[in-house]
Enzyme design. Structure first.
Site, mmCIF file in Angstrom:
data_model
loop_
_atom_site.group_PDB
_atom_site.id
_atom_site.type_symbol
_atom_site.label_atom_id
_atom_site.label_comp_id
_atom_site.label_asym_id
_atom_site.label_seq_id
_atom_site.Cartn_x
_atom_site.Cartn_y
_atom_site.Cartn_z
ATOM 1 N N LYS A 90 0.832 -1.203 0.000
ATOM 2 C CA LYS A 90 0.000 0.000 0.000
ATOM 3 C C LYS A 90 0.870 1.258 0.000
ATOM 4 O O LYS A 90 2.097 1.185 0.175
ATOM 5 C CB LYS A 90 -0.924 -0.006 1.223
ATOM 6 C CG LYS A 90 -0.200 -0.011 2.562
ATOM 7 C CD LYS A 90 -1.182 -0.109 3.714
ATOM 8 C CE LYS A 90 -0.445 -0.138 5.053
ATOM 9 N NZ LYS A 90 -1.365 -0.147 6.193
ATOM 10 N N TYR B 2 15.620 30.474 8.613
ATOM 11 C CA TYR B 2 14.472 31.201 9.157
ATOM 12 C C TYR B 2 14.524 31.297 10.676
ATOM 13 O O TYR B 2 14.889 30.347 11.372
ATOM 14 C CB TYR B 2 13.166 30.494 8.765
ATOM 15 C CG TYR B 2 12.785 30.642 7.319
ATOM 16 C CD1 TYR B 2 12.446 31.884 6.784
ATOM 17 C CD2 TYR B 2 12.737 29.532 6.486
ATOM 18 C CE1 TYR B 2 12.085 32.019 5.457
ATOM 19 C CE2 TYR B 2 12.368 29.655 5.157
ATOM 20 C CZ TYR B 2 12.045 30.903 4.644
ATOM 21 O OH TYR B 2 11.688 31.025 3.330
ATOM 22 N N MET C 41 11.411 24.452 3.349
ATOM 23 C CA MET C 41 10.679 23.659 2.365
ATOM 24 C C MET C 41 11.606 22.927 1.404
ATOM 25 O O MET C 41 11.385 21.752 1.077
ATOM 26 C CB MET C 41 9.716 24.547 1.577
ATOM 27 C CG MET C 41 8.871 23.777 0.562
ATOM 28 S SD MET C 41 7.768 24.837 -0.397
ATOM 29 C CE MET C 41 6.618 25.362 0.875
#
Length: 344
Positions: free
Chosen positions: A30, A239, A287
């Site tokens: 799966k 950041y 990100m």
């Protein structure tokens, strides 16, 4: 990202050998083969000897059937959901029916089509509860289910009292049914033959994850270095200024981040490797980018290793406060995937 298909096959054969004599070993593929590419994974497992496969939802069955052709059996844990009828019929899927509602849908829409039944032995997630099953048991058994199955909630903890409690419940619900039974995923296989019944269905252990500690590692992940820079004492990285250098520091910015499944919880905490040398993450994982200290290296690295011989998926999971399953299945689509064979 390098995916060792021979390691997946070897892990399946090892778990198959651990299953009791006469027990069939399936393979759970799966979530796109736990994020590694279900087509190639399923073909490698079929070549190793797997003949039954399980997916989470009917849509996942399409890719498995396309990869393997008409022969192998593909079970669907979520059962027969609304809108699944054509897929189940056309792809020859075997839904694990979880409720009277699903049974009604399946028997009316696809009379005579193969099915299994999932029973709730105490996990309270999927499957028919004891009273519900008792009400329809004789009728359903008369229709010839392919399998009766349940799932362990605490198999990763072999001493947990939930394991024998669920085992007793499953036996009580299925004794005398004269239908093949399945109870053990990877953790259940490791609990021993009392939990194996007629079919085991390993999942995460195939892909190198705990609780199968002896699994061969499957995934290597190298992140390219985009840029190297020297920062002075008092300067920050990334950041939020969450890392401020106490001394002159050389920093590699590598390509990868939380969009690629590398958790922000690794910020100022996780490590990558240059060959055998650990290199700590500095500042926040963003990100697309991660800052890594390389001051202690004697050369300029072209890439740093996130997953490899020194750090597996469960090591990263521990650092991020999660589990190896999540690390595997969140590895993102931007990685160039290379499939390796011939390592056995």
């Amino acid at each position: 990202m390098t995916i060792d298909l021979d390691a997946i096959a070897a892990n399946w054969r090892a778990l198959d050998a651990m299953s009791a004599a006469g027990v069939q070993t399936a393979a759970v593929v799966k979530a796109d083969g736990y994020g590694l590419g279900v087509g190639k994974v399923a073909r490698a497992l079929a070549a190793a000897g797997a003949r039954r496969f399980f997916v989470a939802v009917a849509e996942e069955g399409w890719a498995v059937r396309e990869a393997l052709g008409p022969g192998p059996e593909i079970g669907v844990f979520s059962g027969h959901m609304p809108g699944d009828t054509d897929m189940i019929h056309d792809l020859g899927l075997v839904p694990m029916l979880n409720s009277i509602e699903q049974m009604t849908r399946h028997f009316e829409a696809l009379p005579g089509h193969p099915f299994g039944v999932q029973l709730d032995s105490g996990m309270n997630r999927l499957g028919m509860e004891p009273g519900e099953w008792a009400a329809v048991r004789e009728m359903v058994l008369g229709l010839g289910p392919r399998l009766l199955m349940s799932h362990l909630a605490c198999a990763d903890d072999p001493d947990h009292e939930m394991n024998p409690r669920q085992l007793a419940q499953f036996i009580e619900m299925t004794e005398g049914c004269d239908v093949p039974r399945s109870f053990a995923a990877t953790g259940g296989i490791l609990l021993g033959p009392d939990y194996h019944f007629d079919l085991t269905r390993p999942g995460v252990g195939l892909y190198g994850g705990l609780p199968y500690e002896d699994a061969r590692p499957v995934v290597e992940l190298d992140l390219p270095v985009i840029q190297l820079r020297e920062i002075a004492a008092g300067e920050s990285i990334g950041y939020g200024n969450t890392f401020v250098a106490e001394r002159p520091t050389r920093v590699a910015t590598v390509s990868g981040g939380y969009a690629d499944g590398l958790s922000r919880h690794l910020s100022n905490h996780g490590v990558l490797f240059h060959e055998d040398t650990p290199c700590p993450i500095l500042g926040r994982v963003s990100m697309d980018l991660i800052g890594v200290e390389v001051s202690h290296l004697g050369e300029e690295p072209k890439f740093l290793t996130m997953l490899g011989r020194h750090q597996g998926v469960d090591d990263i999971a521990e650092a991020a406060g999660t589990i190896g399953y999540e690390v595997l299945t969140q590895l993102g689509p931007r990685y160039v995937r290379r499939y390796a064979r011939g390592r056995e």
